[in-house]
Design a protein around this motif. Structure first.
Motif, PDB file in Angstrom:
ATOM      1  N   ALA A   1     -35.211  -6.844   6.502  1.00 12.39           N
ATOM      2  CA  ALA A   1     -34.997  -6.332   7.854  1.00 12.39           C
ATOM      3  C   ALA A   1     -33.960  -5.218   7.810  1.00 12.39           C
ATOM      4  O   ALA A   1     -33.126  -5.154   6.898  1.00 12.39           O
ATOM      5  CB  ALA A   1     -34.528  -7.451   8.787  1.00 12.39           C
ATOM      6  N   VAL A   2     -34.010  -4.345   8.799  1.00 15.68           N
ATOM      7  CA  VAL A   2     -33.026  -3.274   8.944  1.00 15.68           C
ATOM      8  C   VAL A   2     -31.876  -3.778   9.793  1.00 15.68           C
ATOM      9  O   VAL A   2     -32.083  -4.277  10.912  1.00 15.68           O
ATOM     10  CB  VAL A   2     -33.653  -2.024   9.595  1.00 15.68           C
ATOM     11  N   ILE A   3     -30.659  -3.673   9.259  1.00 18.77           N
ATOM     12  CA  ILE A   3     -29.470  -4.007  10.040  1.00 18.77           C
ATOM     13  C   ILE A   3     -28.750  -2.717  10.407  1.00 18.77           C
ATOM     14  O   ILE A   3     -28.950  -1.675   9.776  1.00 18.77           O
ATOM     15  CB  ILE A   3     -28.513  -4.944   9.265  1.00 18.77           C
ATOM     16  N   VAL A   4     -27.898  -2.809  11.438  1.00 14.82           N
ATOM     17  CA  VAL A   4     -27.213  -1.606  11.926  1.00 14.82           C
ATOM     18  C   VAL A   4     -25.734  -1.902  12.116  1.00 14.82           C
ATOM     19  O   VAL A   4     -25.342  -3.035  12.424  1.00 14.82           O
ATOM     20  CB  VAL A   4     -27.836  -1.113  13.251  1.00 14.82           C
ATOM     21  N   SER A   5     -24.927  -0.891  11.918  1.00 17.20           N
ATOM     22  CA  SER A   5     -23.493  -1.000  12.172  1.00 17.20           C
ATOM     23  C   SER A   5     -23.246  -1.302  13.644  1.00 17.20           C
ATOM     24  O   SER A   5     -23.782  -0.609  14.523  1.00 17.20           O
ATOM     25  CB  SER A   5     -22.805   0.315  11.805  1.00 17.20           C
ATOM     26  N   PRO A   6     -22.450  -2.319  13.960  1.00 13.96           N
ATOM     27  CA  PRO A   6     -22.140  -2.601  15.366  1.00 13.96           C
ATOM     28  C   PRO A   6     -21.523  -1.403  16.077  1.00 13.96           C
ATOM     29  O   PRO A   6     -21.763  -1.180  17.261  1.00 13.96           O
ATOM     30  CB  PRO A   6     -21.157  -3.778  15.292  1.00 13.96           C
TER      31      PRO A   6
END
Length: 352
Positions: A233-238
């Motif tokens: 999955a692609v995660i993103v910086s908060p």
């Protein structure tokens, strides 16, 4: 109004000092009204060396989909999902492709940053046991009494207790040997172990490249034996998600477009990936990509619900399965791990 020569000189000096200090607004290049903004520089991390699994991202770049969203995407390589997650939480990267189950475990650590996934590429995790039929293993039940090689840091073994229980296999009946990832396939090829855990699209195809006949390989995919886990999955910086949500939506749209390009023309996608690899094999990567599309991306759930999302009930069941090998301090729920707000509507995520 008249200005004395002294006053005029003071004003000129003030202007020069202001320009030299870089605080005078006119010192910056002027952008005409209506001109497009410069692209936003984005850092994206892969959790392992480039191979066919990265084809959707490569095709998004090749097809100009990132630039169409106003993004300039640079890519870097991590040493695994834990390292990739650390780069995002530490600010070195904005996005990363990681195993979502590694993210779930990370989020349970004290003080963990609230990083979330925003797009699921692998609707089914690639976890598998790869065995030699010539060593008497054709089905999962045959693994009892055998020796299983488990590489350091292997992700598949975390779901093995749940899969074993669901299929009536006593964990104690399978001997586990800890081995280096570098010798996993060579040891199975040489018969030093009778089976190994790994990713179906990696180990099985690597073994064929080592000369093991395809008809002698048993690829026992956990998903075929009751494993509910999602995969990459692609995660993103908060920080980025909070400050520039439109950029996150644009990145996700571009990846969906890149996935569609990959599905429509896997041969070209393979060529583009191999051209960026160090010594990659077009034949192997094409076989790898076919396996990924068939087993991990284009599932029945994706055909019905569209790509990128998760089914909440299934996600909760997958966490229950993880819990058979991992003691949660606080059991997470789907909204703790996955943020669907950055996804386009379902109709825009259906595979054509």
């Amino acid at each position: 109004m008249q200005v004395s020569r002294t006053t005029a000189l003071r004003l000129m000096m003030a202007l020069v000092i202001g320009l030299a200090g870089g605080v005078w607004p006119a010192a910056a290049p002027l952008r005409a009204a209506g001109d497009p903004l410069p692209p936003l520089a984005i850092q994206f991390t892969l959790d392992r060396p480039l191979d066919a699994a990265a084809a959707p991202f490569v095709m998004a770049a090749v097809g100009g989909l990132f630039s169409a969203e106003g993004l300039s995407v640079g890519t870097n390589i991590a040493t695994g999902s834990a390292d990739a997650i650390a780069r995002v939480t530490g600010g070195a990267s904005d996005f990363a492709l990681v195993d979502i189950n590694a993210l779930i475990r990370f989020r349970d650590t004290p003080g963990a940053a609230p990083v979330k996934a925003v797009f699921v590429l692998f609707n089914q995790a690639p976890y598998a046991i790869i065995a030699r039929k010539s060593r008497g293993i054709r089905a999962l039940s045959d693994i009892q009494g055998k020796t299983l090689g488990v590489a350091e840091g292997d992700l598949s073994i975390r779901l093995w207790p749940a899969v074993a229980r669901q299929n009536g296999i006593q964990l104690g009946s399978v001997k586990q040997n800890s081995i280096s990832a570098a010798v996993r396939e060579p040891m199975l090829s040489a018969g030093q172990v009778e089976a190994v855990t790994g990713f179906s699209y990696l180990s099985a195809i690597n073994l064929r490249d080592r000369g093991v006949p395809a008809d002698d390989l048993a690829v026992l995919r956990f998903a075929d034996y009751g494993c509910e886990a999602y995969g990459f999955a692609v995660i993103v910086s908060p920080r980025l998600a909070a400050a520039k949500p439109d950029a996150v939506r644009g990145f996700v749209r571009a990846v969906i477009g890149g996935t569609n390009l990959t599905l429509k023309d896997p041969a070209r996608a393979t060529t583009e990936v191999v051209s960026r690899m160090d010594g990659g094999s077009a034949e192997l990567e094409q076989e790898r990509l076919r396996a990924i599309i068939r087993d991990n991306i284009l599932t029945g759930e994706v055909r019905h619900n569209g790509i990128g999302g998760v089914d909440p009930a299934r996600f909760e069941r997958s966490v229950d399965q993880l819990a058979e090998d991992f003691k949660f301090q606080k059991r997470p729920h789907v909204t703790d791990i996955f943020d669907e707000s950055f996804l386009p509507p379902r109709d825009d995520r259906l595979i054509n």
